[in-house]
Motif scaffolding. Structure first.
Motif, PDB file in Angstrom:
ATOM      1  N   VAL A 242       0.843  -1.203   0.000  1.00 23.77           N
ATOM      2  CA  VAL A 242       0.000   0.000   0.000  1.00 23.77           C
ATOM      3  C   VAL A 242       0.877   1.252   0.000  1.00 23.77           C
ATOM      4  O   VAL A 242       0.515   2.263  -0.613  1.00 23.77           O
ATOM      5  N   ASP A 243       2.026   1.195   0.670  1.00 20.20           N
ATOM      6  CA  ASP A 243       2.978   2.313   0.598  1.00 20.20           C
ATOM      7  C   ASP A 243       3.325   2.623  -0.854  1.00 20.20           C
ATOM      8  O   ASP A 243       3.347   3.784  -1.276  1.00 20.20           O
ATOM      9  N   ASP A 244       3.613   1.566  -1.624  1.00 26.00           N
ATOM     10  CA  ASP A 244       3.976   1.743  -3.033  1.00 26.00           C
ATOM     11  C   ASP A 244       2.806   2.267  -3.854  1.00 26.00           C
ATOM     12  O   ASP A 244       2.967   3.131  -4.713  1.00 26.00           O
ATOM     13  N   LEU A 245       1.610   1.729  -3.592  1.00 28.75           N
ATOM     14  CA  LEU A 245       0.438   2.133  -4.372  1.00 28.75           C
ATOM     15  C   LEU A 245       0.076   3.597  -4.144  1.00 28.75           C
ATOM     16  O   LEU A 245      -0.434   4.263  -5.059  1.00 28.75           O
ATOM     17  N   THR A 246       0.324   4.092  -2.943  1.00 30.67           N
ATOM     18  CA  THR A 246      -0.096   5.453  -2.595  1.00 30.67           C
ATOM     19  C   THR A 246       1.060   6.444  -2.520  1.00 30.67           C
ATOM     20  O   THR A 246       0.831   7.627  -2.257  1.00 30.67           O
ATOM     21  N   ASP A 247       2.292   5.945  -2.730  1.00 26.90           N
ATOM     22  CA  ASP A 247       3.484   6.805  -2.632  1.00 26.90           C
ATOM     23  C   ASP A 247       3.560   7.516  -1.290  1.00 26.90           C
ATOM     24  O   ASP A 247       3.878   8.704  -1.199  1.00 26.90           O
ATOM     25  N   THR A 248       3.229   6.788  -0.226  1.00 31.58           N
ATOM     26  CA  THR A 248       3.318   7.319   1.133  1.00 31.58           C
ATOM     27  C   THR A 248       4.071   6.318   1.999  1.00 31.58           C
ATOM     28  O   THR A 248       4.398   5.222   1.558  1.00 31.58           O
ATOM     29  N   THR A 249       4.345   6.697   3.230  1.00 32.36           N
ATOM     30  CA  THR A 249       5.048   5.809   4.151  1.00 32.36           C
ATOM     31  C   THR A 249       4.135   5.410   5.301  1.00 32.36           C
ATOM     32  O   THR A 249       3.090   6.035   5.535  1.00 32.36           O
TER      33      THR A 249
END
Length: 492
Positions: A242-249
């Motif tokens: 999900v970090d990768d999908l949303t470009d968040t940490t």
């Protein structure tokens, strides 16, 4: 600061989170029922668990927008426990699992995710996509052409509706439209109501009815420990995706503790242990869910649907939900990893393929990831072990031989290190310059011992220079060549 966090995590995407939460809630129902059947418990145990996990993790978790609920991986672990000891011991195990997960978070075990390579994560994602697709096949086997037509129509809506508008998630449109079609045409196809009986009451607080003694702990602890590992592993991997999908940490250690809090709460309302769900998390993200509100609404809407709107929910055709899950499997699979299979290093591709193969063949995510991490470690050690260069020079008289060591000396390169020295060469002094090297473990120290002691037996004086501080500390603690009775000189 607190208000800005609330606005960011809860109120920055209200409309998208509400709609995504509704889609996820609808997709959770048949899966929660199916996982309850796998575990051998009443469907309400899985449904209550999915409600509780989603609502609690929305507040306590470290990854906004990620969905936690009852899962197949956890259900498989519970089968024998339920069969031999019953539901009450499962509830006690769920509570203990939560406690162990909180401990894991306090010990910051979530940070161990940095040791999982990208190849393992890709393999995990691809394996999950395959398993999600395979799980839909029973709904497409030995059925009439109507089911195939409805499933195809659902996929057409899911992929075609965004060209009309993205204001409403296409999976939600798919479910609503196919349900209306099934009701109006009175289609004789499998529906959600055929999966199992939906609960008609709200969950209540209860204490597991088990003896509070050592014998109970002996029974439930092994299961709780396994559930802890499987649950945290799947949750950490899902958080990374999900970090990768949303470009968040995300905060992995907080997520560990959040999973623990959610499981404790779940055990006390009659639910089975759960963890993050990659399929539902992908549905949430692709439907527009980004904040904690989407996770909270998924749990809240789930409870409303099964308790208050049960008669309507039962009419949803399984073909609609199958279409949604096929969309998830297609969107989850990393097609780029197949297209670039020949471009990537062979070791990375092998790790990815091995992770997929083991996970799909065993239906055990933990085993697949374990094999992937193990292979990654072996390949990395082999690669680094080869990056060791030892050059030799002599003085004009041939009395002094200089060896210059550059690279990493550890268990994988220790034999190369020892084999680079000529112990039969007749020289008075050997100087080993290790200023460009690092000694990592006791195997490396043992290799250094072996070299120095072999030169000693040949009557050669040896001098080691350039040890860095960390290597020198390790050598001082574990080396034997400079103990009383040896003549080597070790200079730092």
């Amino acid at each position: 600061m607190l208000l800005s966090c609330i606005r960011r995590d809860w109120l920055s995407n209200v409309r998208g989170d509400l709609l995504a939460g509704l889609v996820v809630a609808l997709a959770l129902i048949p899966e929660a029922i199916a996982f309850s059947i796998i575990a051998g418990v009443d469907p309400k145990v899985g449904l209550y668990a999915s409600f509780s996990m989603a609502v609690v993790i929305a507040f306590a978790g470290g990854r906004p927008g990620m969905i936690s609920a009852a899962t197949g991986a956890m259900a498989l672990v519970m089968v024998l426990l339920v069969k031999e000891h019953g539901l009450q011991y499962l509830l006690a195990t769920t509570v203990l699992t939560g406690v162990l997960q909180i401990v894991a978070g306090l010990l910051k075990l979530g940070s161990l995710m940095r040791f999982v390579s990208r190849s393992v994560v890709t393999g995990f994602v691809n394996a999950l996509a395959i398993l999600i697709f395979l799980a839909q096949l029973p709904e497409l086997t030995n059925v009439t052409w109507v089911v195939y037509a409805m499933t195809a129509a659902g996929l057409a809506i899911i992929y075609g509706f965004p060209y009309i508008t993205r204001a409403i998630p296409s999976p939600l449109v798919c479910i609503v439209v196919l349900t209306i079609v099934a009701i109006v045409l009175k289609l004789d196809i499998r529906a959600v109501g055929d999966m199992g009986r939906l609960p008609d009451s709200l969950p209540i607080f209860l204490l597991p009815d088990v003896p509070l003694d050592f014998e109970t702990l002996r029974i439930i602890f092994p299961y709780a420990l396994t559930l802890t590992v499987v649950g945290l592993l799947e949750s950490m991997m899902t958080a990374a995706i999900v970090d990768d999908l949303t470009d968040t940490t995300s905060n992995k250690n907080r997520e560990c503790m959040g999973q623990g809090v959610a499981n404790i709460a779940t055990g006390f309302i009659g639910g089975m242990a759960g963890c993050a769900m990659i399929g539902q998390s992908v549905i949430n993200v692709k439907s527009g869910g980004r904040g904690r509100l989407s996770t909270f609404c998924a749990g809240l809407f789930l409870l409303i649907l099964i308790v208050f709107l049960g008669p309507w929910v039962k009419l949803i055709p399984m073909a609609a939900l199958v279409a949604v899950m096929i969309m998830v499997s297609i969107g989850t699979f990393s097609w780029d990893s197949i297209r670039k299979l020949r471009e990537y290093p062979p070791s990375s591709s092998l790790v990815m393929i091995a992770t997929v193969a083991v996970t799909v063949s065993t239906h055990d995510l933990a085993k697949g990831v374990f094999v992937g991490v193990l292979l990654s470690g072996i390949f990395f050690a082999h690669k680094v072990g080869r990056v060791l260069r030892i050059d030799r020079t002599s003085d004009a008289e041939g009395r002094l031989r200089n060896y210059s060591v550059v690279g990493q000396v550890f268990f994988a390169s220790s034999e190369t290190f020892v084999g680079a020295f000529d112990f039969k060469e007749v020289v008075e002094t050997v100087r080993i310059d290790v200023s460009g090297a690092h000694f990592w473990d006791i195997t490396a120290v043992s290799a250094l011992d072996k070299v120095l002691l072999k030169f000693k037996r040949e009557g050669t004086e040896v001098e080691v220079i350039g040890l860095n501080e960390a290597s020198a500390t390790l050598v001082d603690r574990f080396a034997i060549h400079d103990k009383p009775g040896t003549v080597e000189k070790l200079t730092h």
